[in-house]
Structure formats: C-alpha cells, structure tokens
Design a protein around this motif. Sequence first.
Motif, PDB file in Angstrom:
ATOM      1  N   MET A 403     -31.806 -43.555 -19.839  1.00 55.88           N
ATOM      2  CA  MET A 403     -30.583 -43.589 -20.630  1.00 55.88           C
ATOM      3  C   MET A 403     -30.076 -42.211 -21.011  1.00 55.88           C
ATOM      4  N   GLY A 404     -30.853 -41.171 -20.692  1.00 55.61           N
ATOM      5  CA  GLY A 404     -30.488 -39.831 -21.126  1.00 55.61           C
ATOM      6  C   GLY A 404     -29.161 -39.336 -20.575  1.00 55.61           C
ATOM      7  N   GLN A 405     -28.738 -39.846 -19.424  1.00 59.52           N
ATOM      8  CA  GLN A 405     -27.502 -39.365 -18.812  1.00 59.52           C
ATOM      9  C   GLN A 405     -26.251 -39.986 -19.418  1.00 59.52           C
ATOM     10  N   TYR A 406     -26.409 -41.075 -20.231  1.00 61.53           N
ATOM     11  CA  TYR A 406     -25.254 -41.827 -20.707  1.00 61.53           C
ATOM     12  C   TYR A 406     -24.824 -41.381 -22.100  1.00 61.53           C
ATOM     13  N   TYR A 407     -23.519 -41.500 -22.383  1.00 63.57           N
ATOM     14  CA  TYR A 407     -23.058 -41.238 -23.738  1.00 63.57           C
ATOM     15  C   TYR A 407     -23.473 -42.391 -24.650  1.00 63.57           C
ATOM     16  N   ALA A 408     -23.546 -42.124 -25.969  1.00 66.48           N
ATOM     17  CA  ALA A 408     -24.044 -43.115 -26.925  1.00 66.48           C
ATOM     18  C   ALA A 408     -23.096 -44.301 -27.003  1.00 66.48           C
ATOM     19  N   SER A 409     -23.634 -45.497 -26.770  1.00 65.70           N
ATOM     20  CA  SER A 409     -22.837 -46.725 -26.814  1.00 65.70           C
ATOM     21  C   SER A 409     -23.780 -47.919 -26.798  1.00 65.70           C
ATOM     22  N   LYS A 410     -23.340 -49.026 -27.398  1.00 68.71           N
ATOM     23  CA  LYS A 410     -24.144 -50.249 -27.367  1.00 68.71           C
ATOM     24  C   LYS A 410     -24.418 -50.696 -25.935  1.00 68.71           C
ATOM     25  N   ARG A 411     -23.448 -50.475 -25.049  1.00 69.24           N
ATOM     26  CA  ARG A 411     -23.596 -50.973 -23.678  1.00 69.24           C
ATOM     27  C   ARG A 411     -24.641 -50.196 -22.894  1.00 69.24           C
ATOM     28  N   HIS A 412     -25.095 -49.044 -23.428  1.00 69.76           N
ATOM     29  CA  HIS A 412     -26.026 -48.208 -22.679  1.00 69.76           C
ATOM     30  C   HIS A 412     -27.461 -48.271 -23.195  1.00 69.76           C
ATOM     31  N   THR A 413     -27.755 -49.194 -24.101  1.00 64.65           N
ATOM     32  CA  THR A 413     -29.095 -49.247 -24.696  1.00 64.65           C
ATOM     33  C   THR A 413     -30.129 -49.902 -23.784  1.00 64.65           C
ATOM     34  N   ILE A 414     -29.678 -50.552 -22.705  1.00 65.56           N
ATOM     35  CA  ILE A 414     -30.626 -51.227 -21.816  1.00 65.56           C
ATOM     36  C   ILE A 414     -30.434 -50.788 -20.364  1.00 65.56           C
ATOM     37  N   GLN A 415     -29.854 -49.621 -20.151  1.00 65.05           N
ATOM     38  CA  GLN A 415     -29.629 -49.122 -18.793  1.00 65.05           C
ATOM     39  C   GLN A 415     -30.943 -48.728 -18.125  1.00 65.05           C
ATOM     40  N   VAL A 416     -31.085 -49.082 -16.855  1.00 64.25           N
ATOM     41  CA  VAL A 416     -32.189 -48.573 -16.036  1.00 64.25           C
ATOM     42  C   VAL A 416     -31.692 -48.377 -14.613  1.00 64.25           C
ATOM     43  N   ASP A 417     -32.295 -47.439 -13.918  1.00 60.69           N
ATOM     44  CA  ASP A 417     -32.060 -47.273 -12.489  1.00 60.69           C
ATOM     45  C   ASP A 417     -33.044 -48.179 -11.760  1.00 60.69           C
ATOM     46  N   PHE A 418     -32.536 -49.119 -10.984  1.00 60.25           N
ATOM     47  CA  PHE A 418     -33.360 -50.140 -10.336  1.00 60.25           C
ATOM     48  C   PHE A 418     -34.485 -49.510  -9.504  1.00 60.25           C
ATOM     49  N   GLY A 419     -34.123 -48.557  -8.634  1.00 57.24           N
ATOM     50  CA  GLY A 419     -35.132 -47.969  -7.756  1.00 57.24           C
ATOM     51  C   GLY A 419     -36.193 -47.198  -8.504  1.00 57.24           C
ATOM     52  N   VAL A 420     -35.772 -46.381  -9.452  1.00 62.41           N
ATOM     53  CA  VAL A 420     -36.721 -45.600 -10.246  1.00 62.41           C
ATOM     54  C   VAL A 420     -37.608 -46.525 -11.069  1.00 62.41           C
ATOM     55  N   TYR A 421     -36.991 -47.537 -11.676  1.00 67.28           N
ATOM     56  CA  TYR A 421     -37.752 -48.482 -12.507  1.00 67.28           C
ATOM     57  C   TYR A 421     -38.822 -49.195 -11.684  1.00 67.28           C
ATOM     58  N   CYS A 422     -38.440 -49.744 -10.536  1.00 71.54           N
ATOM     59  CA  CYS A 422     -39.396 -50.516  -9.738  1.00 71.54           C
ATOM     60  C   CYS A 422     -40.506 -49.629  -9.172  1.00 71.54           C
ATOM     61  N   HIS A 423     -40.158 -48.429  -8.763  1.00 73.78           N
ATOM     62  CA  HIS A 423     -41.170 -47.482  -8.273  1.00 73.78           C
ATOM     63  C   HIS A 423     -42.204 -47.205  -9.371  1.00 73.78           C
ATOM     64  N   ASP A 424     -41.718 -46.978 -10.583  1.00 70.98           N
ATOM     65  CA  ASP A 424     -42.620 -46.708 -11.701  1.00 70.98           C
ATOM     66  C   ASP A 424     -43.415 -47.957 -12.084  1.00 70.98           C
ATOM     67  N   LEU A 425     -42.771 -49.132 -12.005  1.00 71.31           N
ATOM     68  CA  LEU A 425     -43.448 -50.377 -12.376  1.00 71.31           C
ATOM     69  C   LEU A 425     -44.641 -50.640 -11.468  1.00 71.31           C
ATOM     70  N   MET A 426     -44.481 -50.405 -10.167  1.00 66.51           N
ATOM     71  CA  MET A 426     -45.591 -50.618  -9.247  1.00 66.51           C
ATOM     72  C   MET A 426     -46.742 -49.640  -9.527  1.00 66.51           C
ATOM     73  N   LYS A 427     -46.401 -48.412  -9.888  1.00 62.46           N
ATOM     74  CA  LYS A 427     -47.430 -47.435 -10.249  1.00 62.46           C
ATOM     75  C   LYS A 427     -48.151 -47.859 -11.525  1.00 62.46           C
ATOM     76  N   GLU A 428     -47.396 -48.414 -12.483  1.00 61.23           N
ATOM     77  CA  GLU A 428     -48.015 -48.864 -13.729  1.00 61.23           C
ATOM     78  C   GLU A 428     -48.927 -50.062 -13.489  1.00 61.23           C
ATOM     79  N   ILE A 429     -48.541 -50.950 -12.586  1.00 57.66           N
ATOM     80  CA  ILE A 429     -49.407 -52.074 -12.248  1.00 57.66           C
ATOM     81  C   ILE A 429     -50.730 -51.566 -11.683  1.00 57.66           C
ATOM     82  N   ASP A 430     -50.662 -50.542 -10.842  1.00 58.13           N
ATOM     83  CA  ASP A 430     -51.890 -49.962 -10.286  1.00 58.13           C
ATOM     84  C   ASP A 430     -52.750 -49.335 -11.391  1.00 58.13           C
ATOM     85  N   ARG A 431     -52.119 -48.615 -12.300  1.00 54.77           N
ATOM     86  CA  ARG A 431     -52.882 -48.012 -13.403  1.00 54.77           C
ATOM     87  C   ARG A 431     -53.521 -49.107 -14.264  1.00 54.77           C
ATOM     88  N   GLY A 432     -52.749 -50.146 -14.533  1.00 54.50           N
ATOM     89  CA  GLY A 432     -53.251 -51.246 -15.350  1.00 54.50           C
ATOM     90  C   GLY A 432     -54.340 -52.040 -14.674  1.00 54.50           C
TER      91      GLY A 432
END
Length: 454
Positions: A403-432
């Motif tokens: 969310m760091g790239q977005y200006y402050a707004s209610k609509r930006h409180t749940i923003q994620v980049d799909f590719g970055v998120y999923c890449h990190d999620l798979m790494k977290e599953i491995d760590r877990g």
Amino acid sequence: MAPLPKACIIGAGCSGFTTAKKLKDLGVPYDCFEMSDNIGGNWYYNNPNGHSACYQSLHIDTSKWRLAFEDYPVPAGWPDFPHHSQLLQYFHDYVDHFGLRETITFNTAVTKAVRNAEGLWDVTLSNGETRLYDVLFVCNGHHWSPRTPEYPGHFDGVSFHSHAYRTPFDPVDVRGKTVVVVGMGNSAMDIASELSQRPLAGRLIVSARRGVWVLPKYMNGRPADKAAMPPWMPRKLGLSLARKGIKKALGAMEDYGLPKPDHEPLEAHPSVSGEFLTRAGCGDITFRPGIKALEGRQVRFTDDSVEDVDVIIYATGYDMKFPFFEDPAFVPDSDHRLPLFKRMMKPGVPNLFYMGLAQPLPTLVNFAEQQAKFVAAYLTGKYLPPSPADMERITAEDEALHMGQYYASKRHTIQVDFGVYCHDLMKEIDRGAKRAAAVGNRLPVPARAGLQDA
C-alpha cells in the motif's frame, strides 16, 4: 489420524466456493451457507439477494488469462475480456465439475457469528438454527454495501448508487436527460461511457474531487494485465518502468479534456476503460469538480458552477461490512482498516479467516483460490504461523509493501499486488511447514465442535 476441524463458510461467491473446493480436496468437513438461491455473489446478475452490482453491459476488466482457476481452464473460445454472463457460467461449470453444489445450503444466511468462551463459533442461521463450528470463513464479499455521500441541500430529481444501475432504462430511463455520474472509478467509467452515447443521455457530466489516470485494457496490442511485473523485480524499479510506459502510451489526461491527476500513475487503484478516453476526447462527456451542494433540480459544484440536472448516479464505492459480527474487534474501523496476517488471519484468533478481503491487481476472481492453499495446509497441520507478535510485525511490513505507493484513502486499505502477494504466500507456506514439522504437525485448530454436537 486425528479428526479434522469442522468449518463454516459464509457465502458462495468465488471466494466461498474456491475455499470449499480446497477444503473438500483435503477432507476438511465444512458447511457453506449462501443467502441467495444460487452461487456467484456479485457476478450473479439481478441476484435476488440484492448484493450484485452487475449491469447488463458489464465486461470484465481482467483478461481471461489472469482470472482463470488453476485446475479449470476458461473456455478456449472466450474473448480477451469476457462478459459477466460468461464468467458466471464459468463459475457454475466449476462448481458442478468439482461436485461442490451439493455441499452448499442455499437461501440460508448467517445472521450471527459469535466466538464463545471456549473459542468455538456459535453460528446462527436465518432459519433460527444455531450450529457450532471449529473454524469460521468470512467470504461475504466487500462490494455489496453502497457508500453514498451526503451533501448540503436536497435534490428533486432521481438519484441512486451505481450498485442499482442495470441498463440505460433501469432503474430510470435516461434518454434525453442530463445525468451526473459522481466518481471516476471503474463503474463510473463504464456507466459514463455507456450513457454518454448520443442516442442516450442528453448530456453526461462526470463529477470528481480529483483527476485519475485512465488505463487502457490493451497496451501494445496485448491485454495490459499480461504485462504485470514479475514478483522478483524490485518494487520501485517496476513501478518506475510501468509509469513511464503508461505516460508514453497515453499522454496527458488533460489532452482528453480530463482534469489533471494530482498523483502519478499507479498511486491510486487503477481506473480501467477501453472507451472512456475516446468518449471524453469526442466531447461526449463534460467534467466538473466535486459536488458542493444540491439545490432542487440544480447541482452546485465546488468551483461554484451550477448545472440543471435530472439524474445523479453515485459511483462512490462501498463500505466493508460484516453484519453477522457483534464484536468490534472483527470489523474494520471507520477508515476501513482491518490489519490481517497475509490478508486472512487476525493474530490471537487462530480459527477465523477472511477470504478474498483484498483489492488485488489484476484480479480478485482466483485470489481466494490461492489463499485457500494456505488455509488448507494450516487446518491439516502442515503449516504453522509465527507468533502473534511476529504476525503483527509482518503484517505491518506487508502493508507498507503493498500500500506504500498509494495516496491515503479508504479504497486503498486492502490493496495488494496479486503476483507479489502469491509469491510471498507460497514462501510463507514453506516457512510455516518447517515450523509445523518441528512440533510434530499437530493440528493448530483441534476438532471439538463435532464432539460437543455429539
């Protein structure tokens, strides 16, 4: 083998039924409750539960390559950007192919969900029944509770939220009328583009507090979302390259007659349209700043210009609501903030998951399908999260990243980049998985609800 915990899934939109599919694959028992008479949620046109925002002409802004489920390809004959009816049929085909329909209880809403003193979920249904569950999945969506702004004065014409828009003739016939569309998000773009055609609205005005960058559906002859930056690329570099490419391809928004944006491309949730800039450039759309006051059949804007207006359509977004929760700890604050570990888990509450509660780019359609991999591993003892304190720290780091790239707004409180998120999620599953193995792969949520029911 220890029995697996029993889950309750609230909702059978794409987040609900893909969660159900993953639980079914791994033998996790569940009940899925849908308040409507069929699946599809927001993509069910004229959904009798009143929660669908589909309009008749709606086509998906995400290309077919990016919204396909992993183990069920989209039909080969689909266009790049399918119509909403095609997407809904795809959902039905998916549900029937994997035998999920018989596991969903239709015409039944969850009216209350309370985490009791033992940490189990007391779930009350619209038929008056209360059931006990080990795990609760929140899959009720976040585009169903329209947010309409309030202005001084009153309006004597017809006004409604874009959520109610169906066609140029429903809920009101706009032919020959002066229409104001408030907002410059995706729904505003689509509706304004449709109504601004000369045989329809007599005059189409778009009112917005700030300018936006309108991104095309195609770039260099290909669907634009095919050019998503790879997850390994440094964030700042990827954004810099993307912004340069957008500016080079589009030029300045003012050249089309739009107000000048006060931010860079991709500093706001993208507004995507293949037609809006053309309609604006052709003079079919007039732009005005935000609304200052309503004065009978006139609208006064913040520059003190005044227009005679027949219809106002508020394309002003949605509130995130979970009406079945009474505990304020489980709902967003007034700024729509609800920090969650990997956008799913609330630290200290090991048996509650919010699925699809994000604004991922480019698509939400198969987002929960990815999240369900994490949840299924967790419920079967193959994944263990870090400590609650570490979960909070990681969540803050993730929010800064996404969310760091977005200006402050209610609509930006749940923003994620799909590719970055999923890449990190798979790494977290491995760590877990390593953490889980270190404690003998014990179930973090034991099966207790079924024992108490017995």
